[in-house]
Enzyme design. Structure first.
Site, PDB file in Angstrom:
ATOM      1  N   LYS A 227      53.491 -21.206  -6.871  1.00  0.00           N
ATOM      2  CA  LYS A 227      54.598 -21.704  -7.709  1.00  0.00           C
ATOM      3  C   LYS A 227      55.948 -21.137  -7.290  1.00  0.00           C
ATOM      4  O   LYS A 227      56.035 -20.131  -6.577  1.00  0.00           O
ATOM      5  CB  LYS A 227      54.315 -21.402  -9.180  1.00  0.00           C
ATOM      6  CG  LYS A 227      53.287 -22.363  -9.754  1.00  0.00           C
ATOM      7  CD  LYS A 227      53.225 -22.335 -11.237  1.00  0.00           C
ATOM      8  CE  LYS A 227      52.211 -23.379 -11.709  1.00  0.00           C
ATOM      9  NZ  LYS A 227      51.894 -23.254 -13.125  1.00  0.00           N
TER      10      LYS A 227
ATOM     11  N   ARG B  54      43.920 -20.388 -12.230  1.00  0.00           N
ATOM     12  CA  ARG B  54      44.054 -21.746 -11.671  1.00  0.00           C
ATOM     13  C   ARG B  54      44.739 -21.598 -10.316  1.00  0.00           C
ATOM     14  O   ARG B  54      45.925 -21.279 -10.260  1.00  0.00           O
ATOM     15  CB  ARG B  54      44.879 -22.613 -12.617  1.00  0.00           C
ATOM     16  CG  ARG B  54      44.985 -24.058 -12.196  1.00  0.00           C
ATOM     17  CD  ARG B  54      45.875 -24.839 -13.160  1.00  0.00           C
ATOM     18  NE  ARG B  54      45.862 -26.250 -12.854  1.00  0.00           N
ATOM     19  CZ  ARG B  54      46.599 -26.809 -11.907  1.00  0.00           C
ATOM     20  NH1 ARG B  54      47.394 -26.090 -11.159  1.00  0.00           N
ATOM     21  NH2 ARG B  54      46.533 -28.124 -11.708  1.00  0.00           N
TER      22      ARG B  54
HETATM   23  C1  9MG Z   1      48.362 -28.872 -14.336  1.00  0.00           C
HETATM   24  N1  9MG Z   1      48.920 -27.545 -14.208  1.00  0.00           N
HETATM   25  C2  9MG Z   1      49.832 -27.137 -13.283  1.00  0.00           C
HETATM   26  N2  9MG Z   1      50.110 -25.837 -13.470  1.00  0.00           N
HETATM   27  C3  9MG Z   1      49.367 -25.432 -14.517  1.00  0.00           C
HETATM   28  C4  9MG Z   1      49.217 -24.204 -15.186  1.00  0.00           C
HETATM   29  O1  9MG Z   1      49.906 -23.130 -14.857  1.00  0.00           O
HETATM   30  N3  9MG Z   1      48.355 -24.136 -16.231  1.00  0.00           N
HETATM   31  C5  9MG Z   1      47.655 -25.237 -16.613  1.00  0.00           C
HETATM   32  N4  9MG Z   1      46.808 -25.107 -17.659  1.00  0.00           N
HETATM   33  N5  9MG Z   1      47.759 -26.434 -16.014  1.00  0.00           N
HETATM   34  C6  9MG Z   1      48.595 -26.507 -14.983  1.00  0.00           C
END
Ligand code: 9MG
Length: 230
Positions: free
Chosen positions: A175, A209
């Protein structure tokens, strides 16, 4: 990703990037449904469906999805009822506004406190709609309606969110908070992301994630090895 050790695969049909084109519910469904069906048939993995759209929640659940991941925390019309009806666990994520405008000068007096209050209110709304607390995963929403300083401060104080009593999911992989902090383009954010993955686990995160599954699993296994030592 599954052979590298992923236990969940997140499938989405509508980008949550700032400025991304809106997608109709039908188009979203046409993108997501065949992929959910295919993964369910071919792989032994939990399918997380990244959606805010009630019809997609219902259909994905019917096709084998095991988790609803909603960056809008079930705030779209009908989403609470649809998620409740599926019986699936739900990930509630913090975001203010919509992906298109969320980065327009976000403001917080105390970002961690306000994220915690938001998630707590959403849990109450879920309870009222018949979604028990045991079905809920919470996500601070790194990169969603937050400046770099908001993201860093929220990360530093993330432990406070454990007081809400539900597992935390953290998504920071590749990110812009890493890009901004280290001045790295998206292809050079792996090391920053692994550092944050390790820190997130130490601060109590239960689900990460990520894009770089094998590398992140080594990080998690190494932490577990140390934690299980005498
Ligand atoms: C779809 N998506 C993209 N970034 C995300 C994040 O940090 N958390 C969650 N739950 N979904 C995300």
């Amino acid at each position: 990703m599954v052979s590298a050790g992923a236990t969940l695969i997140d499938v989405g049909g509508e980008s949550t990037r700032p400025g991304a084109r809106a997608v109709s519910p039908l188009e979203e469904l046409e993108r997501v449904a065949p992929i959910v069906e295919l993964i369910h048939r071919e792989l032994d993995v939990i399918i997380s469906v990244d959606t805010s759209t009630p019809a997609v929640m219902r259909e994905a659940a019917r096709l084998g999805a095991g988790l609803i991941n909603d960056v809008r925390s079930l705030r779209r019309d009908g989403a609470l009822d649809a998620a409740a009806a599926t019986g699936l666990p739900v990930c509630l994520m913090h975001m203010l506004g919509e992906p298109g405008d969320m980065q327009d000068n976000p403001h917080y007096a105390d970002v961690t406190l306000e994220v915690g209050e938001f998630l707590s209110r959403r849990m109450e709304q879920c309870a009222a709609a018949g979604i028990a607390a045991q079905r809920i995963i919470l996500d601070p929403g790194f990169g969603f309606a937050k400046s770099l300083q908001h993201n860093l401060s929220l990360f530093k104080h993330m432990e406070a969110l454990n007081e809400l009593g539900r597992p935390l999911l953290v998504g920071v992989s590749r990110k812009s908070m890493i890009g901004q902090a280290l001045n790295r383009p998206v292809g050079e954010r792996l090391h920053g992301g692994l550092a944050l993955a390790a820190l997130a686990v130490v601060k109590g995160a239960k689900i990460l994630r990520v894009h770089d599954v094998a590398e992140t699993i080594d990080v998690v296994r190494m932490i577990a090895a140390v934690e299980s030592a005498e």
